[in-house]
Write an enzyme that holds these catalytic residues in place. Structure first.
Site, PDB file in Angstrom:
ATOM      1  N   SER A  40       0.677  -1.025   0.218  1.00  0.00           N
ATOM      2  CA  SER A  40      -0.109  -0.002  -0.035  1.00  0.00           C
ATOM      3  C   SER A  40       0.766   1.175   0.096  1.00  0.00           C
ATOM      4  CB  SER A  40      -0.918   0.052   1.209  1.00  0.00           C
ATOM      5  OG  SER A  40      -1.925  -0.881   1.203  1.00  0.00           O
ATOM      6  N   ASN A  43       1.369   3.728   3.327  1.00  0.00           N
ATOM      7  CA  ASN A  43       1.401   3.010   4.450  1.00  0.00           C
ATOM      8  C   ASN A  43       2.939   2.582   5.083  1.00  0.00           C
ATOM      9  OD1 ASN A  43       0.944   0.981   6.696  1.00  0.00           O
ATOM     10  ND2 ASN A  43      -0.836   0.039   5.623  1.00  0.00           N
ATOM     11  N   TYR A 177     -10.838   3.622  -5.188  1.00  0.00           N
ATOM     12  CA  TYR A 177      -9.719   2.966  -4.999  1.00  0.00           C
ATOM     13  C   TYR A 177      -9.867   1.393  -4.584  1.00  0.00           C
ATOM     14  CZ  TYR A 177      -4.962   2.166  -2.662  1.00  0.00           C
ATOM     15  OH  TYR A 177      -3.683   1.781  -2.556  1.00  0.00           O
ATOM     16  N   ALA A 180     -10.901  -0.271  -7.952  1.00  0.00           N
ATOM     17  CA  ALA A 180      -9.700  -0.820  -8.582  1.00  0.00           C
ATOM     18  C   ALA A 180      -8.902  -1.936  -8.140  1.00  0.00           C
ATOM     19  CB  ALA A 180      -8.603   0.503  -8.606  1.00  0.00           C
ATOM     20  N   GLU A 181      -8.969  -2.205  -6.888  1.00  0.00           N
ATOM     21  CA  GLU A 181      -8.353  -3.284  -6.393  1.00  0.00           C
ATOM     22  C   GLU A 181      -9.126  -4.678  -6.423  1.00  0.00           C
ATOM     23  OE1 GLU A 181      -7.512  -1.770  -2.289  1.00  0.00           O
ATOM     24  OE2 GLU A 181      -5.282  -1.758  -2.952  1.00  0.00           O
ATOM     25  N   TYR A 201      -1.586 -10.359   2.686  1.00  0.00           N
ATOM     26  CA  TYR A 201      -1.497  -9.069   3.032  1.00  0.00           C
ATOM     27  C   TYR A 201      -1.480  -9.411   4.824  1.00  0.00           C
ATOM     28  CZ  TYR A 201      -2.766  -4.211   2.769  1.00  0.00           C
ATOM     29  OH  TYR A 201      -2.735  -2.763   2.808  1.00  0.00           O
TER      30      TYR A 201
END
Length: 242
Positions: A40, A43, A177, A180-181, A201
């Site tokens: 990210s 982050n 956002y 898009a992911e 993740y």
């Protein structure tokens, strides 16, 4: 997250607890065909050292690894937070320059891992036929399926705060956002043209548990693995959702 036994992390000195999202995800981890490591932008969790650790861990357990960073909708998110256009453009440029540098140095310092490792930007993959097909299908599903749309909106509220105005610019930027992911979260084998894929993740993305029972949302060979970093005393390191 559903109750699952801890997945075998590996040898002495491992720095992550690995927990598959579902039993199907556990099977896909055991297959070890492909891992997608999401980084990210903005982050602080994703330091060069942390990315190198993730590459070392996944690179020894999967045949190939893609490191993905999302370079789309970053500037619009900054502008929606109140920055003027010039400041948002400078902030975006710095953030993307920094994340590219950290990833490049992490790949160099990760050592000799068996996997094929590739770094990809969302803007590159957005041109892939598989991404475009998955994105069109998911966008259509969001518009037609109230459950999926509510799950996406709740995810954005989790990230931005429950009081965020759903008609406001920040909320709309958050939805853009996430949308898009979503092709990667729900259909990365289709997007990247691989037999199976496991998204790795540090937290379980809030949208996923809401969609677990919606088989039509997930590619059948889409996996998710939560890799939680461990301190030397065995406690978890905190990390933000982003």
């Amino acid at each position: 997250m559903p109750s699952q036994p801890d997945f075998e992390v590996g040898g002495e000195g491992a720095v992550f607890e690995a927990r598959p999202f579902t039993t199907n995800c556990e099977c896909l981890v055991e297959k070890g065909e492909h891992a997608l490591v999401g980084v990210s932008v903005g982050n602080g969790y994703f330091s060069q050292y942390r990315i190198a650790q993730l590459l070392d861990w996944t690179g020894r357990r999967f045949a190939s690894v893609d490191v993905l960073y999302a370079d789309l909708h970053v500037e619009s998110a900054f502008r929606a937070s109140g920055m003027d256009p010039e400041h948002a453009a400078r902030r975006t440029h710095r953030a993307l320059r920094d994340v590219r540098r950290r990833i490049r140095r992490a790949v160099e310092s990760a050592g000799d891992v068996p996997a094929r490792v590739r770094t990809v930007a969302l803007s590159e993959i957005a041109e892939f036929p598989g991404y475009r097909t998955a994105a069109r299908r998911i966008d259509r599903e969001i518009e037609q399926n109230p459950l999926l749309r509510a799950a996406c909106e709740d995810h954005v509220r989790h990230v931005l705060g429950p009081a965020e105005d759903p008609e406001g610019a920040r909320f709309r930027a958050g939805m853009d956002y996430l949308r898009a992911e979503l092709p990667f979260l729900l259909s990365s084998p289709e997007v990247l043209d691989v037999a199976s894929s496991v998204c790795c993740y540090h937290v379980l993305m809030p949208v996923l548990p809401r969609l677990r029972g919606e088989a039509s949302c997930f590619h059948p060979r889409q996996g998710h693995l939560v890799l939680r970093p461990l301190r030397p005393d065995g406690t978890y390191e905190d990390a933000e959702v982003s």
